[in-house]
Write an enzyme that holds these catalytic residues in place. Structure first.
Site, short mmCIF file in Angstrom:
data_model
loop_
_atom_site.label_atom_id
_atom_site.label_comp_id
_atom_site.label_asym_id
_atom_site.label_seq_id
_atom_site.Cartn_x
_atom_site.Cartn_y
_atom_site.Cartn_z
N LYS A 108 49.38 -13.81 53.68
CA LYS A 108 50.64 -13.05 53.72
C LYS A 108 51.78 -14.05 53.88
CE LYS A 108 51.79 -8.60 53.80
NZ LYS A 108 50.98 -7.51 53.23
N GLY A 144 58.14 8.13 48.95
CA GLY A 144 58.46 6.96 48.14
C GLY A 144 57.36 6.75 47.12
P1 NAD Z 1 58.86 3.29 49.67
O1 NAD Z 1 59.97 2.46 50.19
O2 NAD Z 1 58.74 3.53 48.19
O3 NAD Z 1 58.89 4.73 50.36
C1 NAD Z 1 58.97 4.92 51.74
C2 NAD Z 1 59.29 6.37 51.99
O4 NAD Z 1 59.30 6.59 53.40
C3 NAD Z 1 60.66 6.82 51.48
O5 NAD Z 1 60.58 8.13 50.98
C4 NAD Z 1 61.51 6.80 52.75
O6 NAD Z 1 62.61 7.70 52.69
C5 NAD Z 1 60.49 7.28 53.75
N1 NAD Z 1 60.87 6.96 55.12
C6 NAD Z 1 61.48 5.86 55.61
N2 NAD Z 1 61.72 6.01 56.91
C7 NAD Z 1 61.24 7.22 57.27
C8 NAD Z 1 61.20 7.96 58.47
N3 NAD Z 1 61.74 7.50 59.60
N4 NAD Z 1 60.59 9.17 58.46
C9 NAD Z 1 60.08 9.66 57.31
N5 NAD Z 1 60.10 9.02 56.16
C10 NAD Z 1 60.69 7.82 56.12
O7 NAD Z 1 57.53 2.61 50.25
P2 NAD Z 1 56.03 2.78 49.73
O8 NAD Z 1 55.73 1.69 48.79
O9 NAD Z 1 55.82 4.20 49.35
O10 NAD Z 1 55.23 2.44 51.07
C11 NAD Z 1 55.05 3.42 52.11
C12 NAD Z 1 54.04 2.89 53.11
O11 NAD Z 1 52.81 2.61 52.43
C13 NAD Z 1 54.41 1.60 53.84
O12 NAD Z 1 53.85 1.65 55.12
C14 NAD Z 1 53.70 0.54 53.03
O13 NAD Z 1 53.44 -0.62 53.81
C15 NAD Z 1 52.42 1.28 52.71
N6 NAD Z 1 51.69 0.74 51.56
C16 NAD Z 1 52.28 0.66 50.33
C17 NAD Z 1 51.54 0.16 49.25
C18 NAD Z 1 52.12 0.13 47.87
O14 NAD Z 1 51.38 -0.17 46.94
N7 NAD Z 1 53.38 0.48 47.67
C19 NAD Z 1 50.22 -0.29 49.45
C20 NAD Z 1 49.66 -0.19 50.73
C21 NAD Z 1 50.41 0.33 51.76
#
Ligand code: NAD
Length: 410
Positions: free
Chosen positions: A102, A216
């Site tokens: 990382k 998201g």
């Molecule tokens: P993103 O930025 O596309 O979406 C995040 C979403 O969470 C948005 O809708 C945002 O408005 C919402 N959010 C933010 N703060 C919030 C709160 N206080 N309460 C409720 N909702 C809130 O991010 P993502 O890529 O969808 O990732 C989301 C999670 O999944 C993160 O924890 C990330 O580490 C994890 N993750 C993502 C991936 C990937 O491939 N994108 C892979 C593994 C894990």
């Protein structure tokens, strides 16, 4: 506790009762290498700013180090060490031939112009180029980094080495060597886990209610696939709040997405029969499956007692705190851990790297079919350990990973 000691605590919780040698544990407790670099950037006004960046290479015993690069003000050495440890575990759970790494830079990217961001990324690559490569360490996107930034990383690395090296980084745009299906892979992987859960526990999709925190990349694709498969998605939310429909009948997810895009939030979706809910209320709804897909630590010792869901599917990283996890277990709620539930993204990163290394381009259907196979195999392996050893799914996933890593070390 620091994040790294927290990660080690999970390691020690998982190995209780396992026949794992002390030396394997000692090796896992320490990242193999943590590189700290200073990253000077010429700003648009002609001044020079020096940022600090890190790359933690936790373990390459099962294959090249692999894990994202994040750009955030809170990045620290401790944080990248902990996240690289989790990547070692996650890659072993899903059984892809990668170790864990990382990286990150301490920066608020929103304060930089696009050209400053590009110069920052390229200088960081120059600083770490000697330790990354398609067969040594393969970065990917993480918080505040995306396909465009991955493209800059590839380009700078290729300039430095004089090679064509698409496999040095994953999460690239499709035009630049990325994989079809990568954008929705985490949500899709989570959906495959939901489907296996339904089969195992004899659930009936039409009568299974689902609430999703976060709309998201991950939350939206998961919601869409679950809805299309007939599950009752009864509530969704984002950072500004959420909406719920008691039986799911009023939630048209495409329209909800439009409301988010046009008006800024899913909470702006208006329809007769829809209720506004806060994020706190969403977590406490009386649903079958609760899907935290937004933030770390959204379910803690404070609110765990109010969670009514029978299953919690962790699509975010670390959304349930360790204490909350114990409380949920005692309440009879099954928590499907992040290292299993959200590993679809890493799985398709592996497919992207494989296509790059073999000079191939797979059709989206092939990517999705392979993802399903991998998620199903992982689900079955974790379930079998959880049942046979009578441990939680999280402990089972860690045990599976640690046993695989230990075998590789031997
Ligand atoms: P993103 O930025 O596309 O979406 C995040 C979403 O969470 C948005 O809708 C945002 O408005 C919402 N959010 C933010 N703060 C919030 C709160 N206080 N309460 C409720 N909702 C809130 O991010 P993502 O890529 O969808 O990732 C989301 C999670 O999944 C993160 O924890 C990330 O580490 C994890 N993750 C993502 C991936 C990937 O491939 N994108 C892979 C593994 C894990």
């Amino acid at each position: 506790m620091s994040q790294y000691s927290n990660a080690l605590q999970q390691l020690h919780n998982a190995i209780q009762g396992l026949d794992i040698s002390r030396s394997v544990i000692a090796l896992l407790e320490h990242p193999e290498r943590v590189l700290t670099v200073s990253v000077p950037v010429e700003m648009d006004d002609g001044s020079t700013k020096v940022f600090t960046g890190f790359r933690s290479q936790h373990s390459n015993v099962r294959g090249p180090y692999k894990g994202g690069i994040r750009f955030h003000e809170n990045v620290s050495e401790e944080e990248v060490k902990a996240l690289s440890f989790w990547m070692t575990i996650k890659n072993a759970v899903i059984n892809v031939p990668f170790g864990g790494g990382k990286g990150g830079i301490i920066v608020n990217p929103k304060e930089l112009s696009e050209r400053e961001l590009e110069r920052l990324t390229r200088m960081f690559v120059r600083r770490i180029a000697s330790v990354i490569g398609p067969e040594t360490d393969i970065p990917a996107p993480d918080v505040n980094t995306d396909g465009k930034i991955m493209g800059w990383i590839r380009d700078e690395y290729e300039k430095i080495t004089g090679t064509d090296a698409p496999g040095v980084v994953t999460g690239k745009s499709v035009e630049d060597g990325g994989s079809l299906g990568r954008a929705e892979a985490t949500g899709r992987g989570g959906f495959f886990v939901l489907e296996r859960l339904r089969e195992e526990y004899d659930l009936d999709s039409e009568n299974t209610t689902v609430a999703i925190q976060g709309f998201g990349n991950v939350g939206y694709h998961f919601a869409r696939l679950a809805h299309e498969a007939g599950y009752k998605v009864v509530a969704v939310s984002d950072s500004r709040g959420g909406i719920s429909s008691p039986d799911g009948s009023f939630l048209n997810l495409e329209d909800v997405l439009v409301a988010k895009k046009v008006r800024g939030s899913v909470a702006d979706y208006e329809q007769v029969g829809i209720k506004r809910v806060t994020n706190e209320e969403l977590l406490e709804l009386d649903v079958d499956v609760l899907v935290p897909a937004a933030l770390e630590n959204s379910i803690t010792a404070e609110n765990a007692k109010n969670v009514k869901a029978r299953y919690v599917l962790e699509l975010a990283n670390g959304p349930v705190s360790p204490e909350a996890c114990v409380m949920l277990h005692n309440q009879g709620t099954t928590v499907i851990p992040d290292v299993l539930a959200n590993s679809g993204g890493v799985a398709v990163s592996y497919f992207e790297w494989k296509q790059n290394m073999d000079n191939e381009r797979w059709k989206e259907k092939l990517v999705n079919d392979k993802l399903k196979d991998l998620m199903d195999d992982t689900f079955d392996s974790v379930l079998s350990i959880a049942r046979n050893r009578k441990v939680t799914w999280r402990i089972a996933a860690y045990q599976l990973a640690i046993e695989r890593i230990s075998e590789a070390m031997k």
